[in-house]
Design an enzyme around this catalytic site. Structure first.
Site, short mmCIF file in Angstrom:
data_model
loop_
_atom_site.label_atom_id
_atom_site.label_comp_id
_atom_site.label_asym_id
_atom_site.label_seq_id
_atom_site.Cartn_x
_atom_site.Cartn_y
_atom_site.Cartn_z
N GLU A 63 0.83 -1.21 0.00
CA GLU A 63 0.00 0.00 0.00
C GLU A 63 0.86 1.26 0.00
O GLU A 63 0.49 2.26 -0.61
CB GLU A 63 -0.98 0.01 1.17
CG GLU A 63 -1.93 1.18 1.07
CD GLU A 63 -3.29 0.96 1.69
OE1 GLU A 63 -4.09 1.92 1.66
OE2 GLU A 63 -3.57 -0.15 2.18
N GLY A 82 -6.28 4.99 -0.68
CA GLY A 82 -6.55 3.61 -1.01
C GLY A 82 -8.00 3.28 -0.75
O GLY A 82 -8.56 3.67 0.28
N HIS A 106 -3.71 0.85 -14.30
CA HIS A 106 -4.64 1.86 -14.81
C HIS A 106 -4.40 3.16 -14.04
O HIS A 106 -4.34 3.16 -12.82
CB HIS A 106 -6.08 1.40 -14.59
CG HIS A 106 -7.10 2.45 -14.92
ND1 HIS A 106 -7.40 2.83 -16.21
CD2 HIS A 106 -7.88 3.21 -14.11
CE1 HIS A 106 -8.32 3.78 -16.17
NE2 HIS A 106 -8.63 4.03 -14.91
N GLY A 108 -6.35 6.44 -14.25
CA GLY A 108 -7.41 7.30 -14.75
C GLY A 108 -7.51 8.60 -13.96
O GLY A 108 -6.77 8.83 -13.01
N ARG A 110 -9.99 9.54 -12.04
CA ARG A 110 -10.65 9.36 -10.74
C ARG A 110 -10.14 8.13 -9.96
O ARG A 110 -10.22 8.12 -8.74
CB ARG A 110 -12.15 9.24 -10.92
CG ARG A 110 -12.77 10.48 -11.52
CD ARG A 110 -14.28 10.42 -11.39
NE ARG A 110 -14.98 11.43 -12.13
CZ ARG A 110 -15.06 12.70 -11.81
NH1 ARG A 110 -14.41 13.14 -10.77
NH2 ARG A 110 -15.75 13.55 -12.54
N HIS A 111 -9.69 7.11 -10.66
CA HIS A 111 -9.22 5.89 -10.00
C HIS A 111 -7.92 5.43 -10.64
O HIS A 111 -7.65 5.70 -11.81
CB HIS A 111 -10.26 4.77 -10.12
CG HIS A 111 -11.48 5.01 -9.32
ND1 HIS A 111 -12.59 5.61 -9.84
CD2 HIS A 111 -11.75 4.75 -8.02
CE1 HIS A 111 -13.52 5.71 -8.89
NE2 HIS A 111 -13.03 5.20 -7.79
#
Length: 136
Positions: A63, A82, A106, A108, A110-111
């Site tokens: 993490e 997270g 990925h 993006g 937003r995520h």
């Protein structure tokens, strides 16, 4: 290159002072165009009572790597948090250093989804983890 923030390994390591990152001995050791790597000792801070690397410590390394990598892919006042982490523990480790390698699956607006693989001193895969972050 996926990173949007200019940073040095020294600056990344300074971010860990006084928090969990410092407590478990995580050190950022490599930043290239598409990956971030850090090491963590397998010692009394990171072992479970039976002398093996604690699965939770592996998740802390994963993490940490994914969150910092996510932050490096943002700009300005943006931050990441997270929202989901999973880990498959594949091999036990009793001593030495483990090395986490973080790569984007990925990134993006937003995520983000990050793949973090953790290896022992003999370069054997010990844990594979995936972290999903939200950009705020």
């Amino acid at each position: 290159m996926i990173w949007r923030r200019a940073v040095t390994l020294e600056a990344l390591n300074a971010m860990g002072a006084g928090n969990m990152v410092e407590h478990v001995g995580i050190r950022f050791v490599r930043l290239d165009d598409n990956a971030l790597e850090a090491t963590m000792p397998v010692d009394g801070r990171t072992q479970q009572p039976f002398g093996l690397l604690h699965g939770g410590a592996s998740v802390v390394l994963a993490e940490t790597l994914g969150s910092v990598a996510g932050y490096l892919c943002t700009e300005g006042e943006q931050k990441v948090v997270g929202v989901e982490v999973n880990a498959n523990h594949l091999r036990s480790v009793r001593e030495g250093l483990v090395r986490g390698v973080c790569r984007a699956l990925h990134t993006g607006r937003r995520h983000q989804v990050w793949q973090i693989d953790i290896y022992d001193d003999r370069q054997r895969l010990c844990c594979t983890s995936r972290l999903t972050t939200s950009v705020i």
